[in-house]
Design a protein around this motif. Structure first.
Motif, mmCIF file in Angstrom:
data_model
loop_
_atom_site.group_PDB
_atom_site.id
_atom_site.type_symbol
_atom_site.label_atom_id
_atom_site.label_comp_id
_atom_site.label_asym_id
_atom_site.label_seq_id
_atom_site.Cartn_x
_atom_site.Cartn_y
_atom_site.Cartn_z
ATOM 1 N N VAL A 119 -21.300 -37.240 36.277
ATOM 2 C CA VAL A 119 -22.347 -37.687 37.210
ATOM 3 C C VAL A 119 -23.675 -37.783 36.465
ATOM 4 N N ASP A 120 -24.123 -39.008 36.254
ATOM 5 C CA ASP A 120 -25.451 -39.272 35.693
ATOM 6 C C ASP A 120 -26.347 -39.573 36.895
ATOM 7 N N THR A 149 -17.585 -32.948 37.536
ATOM 8 C CA THR A 149 -17.096 -32.179 36.390
ATOM 9 C C THR A 149 -18.269 -31.803 35.506
ATOM 10 N N VAL A 150 -19.195 -32.740 35.325
ATOM 11 C CA VAL A 150 -20.418 -32.476 34.557
ATOM 12 C C VAL A 150 -21.522 -33.372 35.105
ATOM 13 N N VAL A 151 -22.741 -32.849 35.146
ATOM 14 C CA VAL A 151 -23.913 -33.642 35.518
ATOM 15 C C VAL A 151 -24.799 -33.776 34.290
ATOM 16 N N THR A 152 -25.462 -34.935 34.139
ATOM 17 C CA THR A 152 -26.205 -35.226 32.901
ATOM 18 C C THR A 152 -27.625 -35.719 33.186
ATOM 19 N N PRO A 153 -28.441 -34.964 33.895
ATOM 20 C CA PRO A 153 -29.795 -35.443 34.218
ATOM 21 C C PRO A 153 -30.750 -35.384 33.030
ATOM 22 N N VAL A 158 -34.083 -33.689 36.474
ATOM 23 C CA VAL A 158 -33.973 -32.239 36.688
ATOM 24 C C VAL A 158 -35.079 -31.754 37.619
ATOM 25 N N ARG A 159 -36.294 -32.200 37.369
ATOM 26 C CA ARG A 159 -37.433 -31.762 38.180
ATOM 27 C C ARG A 159 -37.277 -32.199 39.636
ATOM 28 N N LEU A 160 -36.835 -33.442 39.851
ATOM 29 C CA LEU A 160 -36.635 -33.935 41.209
ATOM 30 C C LEU A 160 -35.532 -33.172 41.929
ATOM 31 N N ILE A 161 -34.458 -32.877 41.219
ATOM 32 C CA ILE A 161 -33.276 -32.285 41.850
ATOM 33 C C ILE A 161 -33.414 -30.782 42.044
ATOM 34 N N THR A 162 -33.971 -30.091 41.059
ATOM 35 C CA THR A 162 -34.005 -28.628 41.105
ATOM 36 C C THR A 162 -35.403 -28.046 41.289
ATOM 37 N N GLY A 163 -36.434 -28.824 41.032
ATOM 38 C CA GLY A 163 -37.793 -28.302 41.080
ATOM 39 C C GLY A 163 -38.217 -27.588 39.815
ATOM 40 N N VAL A 189 -28.314 -30.525 30.341
ATOM 41 C CA VAL A 189 -29.740 -30.810 30.511
ATOM 42 C C VAL A 189 -30.213 -31.506 29.241
ATOM 43 N N LYS A 190 -30.482 -32.799 29.357
ATOM 44 C CA LYS A 190 -30.838 -33.594 28.194
ATOM 45 C C LYS A 190 -32.304 -33.383 27.830
#
Length: 279
Positions: A119-120, A149-153, A158-163, A189-190
């Protein structure tokens, strides 16, 4: 760099499905995925989620595909052709995310199934143009991440999704923990947007153990489609049975080589270039 096995002529190669938007400029989205698949000897299949009006300068507009058509593409491909892995890119709306999850789950894609799902979580273009409705962030967190299976933000995503605002190693680890806390089996986490670093540090986490991947930063303005290219290469490696850390290492090598070969296009950002593989 590590090579993926290729099928002999006349033998069906590994298949990977991309569920993503079309980029009319050819730099990102489904077009970037299919370039990567082809140059890696993968038969790429597609489920188009949106058609963008886009060039090297940005996204001028897009049209979503009706959710039943998105789901129908997934079901049609998987039940006939079969796939070894799938990946998502631009999903545009909560209705499309729901359709993707509803189609993938009974087919064994992601979750407890046997087909890995990368999931990108595309939220905006590299120019900042929105590619995901704001209200769809909840659908990403609540129903898509739990089957990933894996997320690649990237760091903006990352900031939008997790804060979590990633500024250093400690906050990058905090972000990885937060992403796995949303249900993803693995979180990558790229660090490509961590401009203060001379390296491009990526951090992989499975809820227990961290794996770090670094390459020297490539000095180029032409990095359109880098996230798509990385996730497509990872999905290709997973379709060949690579472990997640090995798939990430392969994807990192692949996108780094593509950045070294990137070329100018139009008046803005040119694309990452997997075409180095064919000359």
């Amino acid at each position: 760099m590590t090579e993926l096995p290729t099928a002999p002529t006349g033998i069906t190669p590994a298949r990977v499905l991309t569920i993503a938007g079309s980029d009319s400029g050819g730099g990102a989205g489904v077009q970037a995925d299919m370039r990567t698949f082809a140059t890696l000897g993968i038969h790429g299949c597609v489920a188009i989620t949106a058609v963008t009006v886009q060039n090297s300068l940005g996204v001028q507009g897009f049209q979503e595909i009706e959710p039943p058509i998105v789901a129908g593409q997934i079901t049609s491909v998987v039940t006939d052709i079969g796939i070894g892995a799938a990946k998502t890119g631009m999903l545009a709306s909560s209705a499309i995310i729901e359709a993707v999850v509803d189609a993938c789950t009974p087919l064994g894609i992601g979750g407890d199934g046997t087909i890995p799902l990368v999931v990108d979580p595309v939220c905006a273009s590299m120019h900042g143009d929105p590619l995901l409705a704001t209200e769809a962030l909840d659908a990403l967190r609540d129903i898509l991440f739990p089957i990933a299976t894996v997320v690649t933000p990237n760091l903006d995503e990352v900031r939008l999704i997790t804060g979590v605002d990633v500024i250093d190693d400690a906050s990058q680890r905090e972000a990885a923990r937060a992403l796995c806390g949303l249900g993803a089996r693995w979180a990558l986490v790229k660090g490509g947007h961590l401009r203060s670093s001379a390296q491009s540090p990526d951090l992989l986490f499975d809820g227990l153990e961290f794996h770090e991947f670094t390459h020297s930063r490539i000095d180029t303005p032409h990095d359109h489609g880098a996230g798509d290219t990385l996730s497509a290469a990872m999905a290709s490696a997973l379709a060949h049975g690579f472990s997640m850390p090995d798939a990430v290492a392969f994807g990192k090598q692949w996108v780094t080589r593509g950045l070294k070969a990137a070329y100018p296009l139009g008046g803005g950002h040119g694309p990452v270039n997997p075409l180095w593989r064919i000359g």
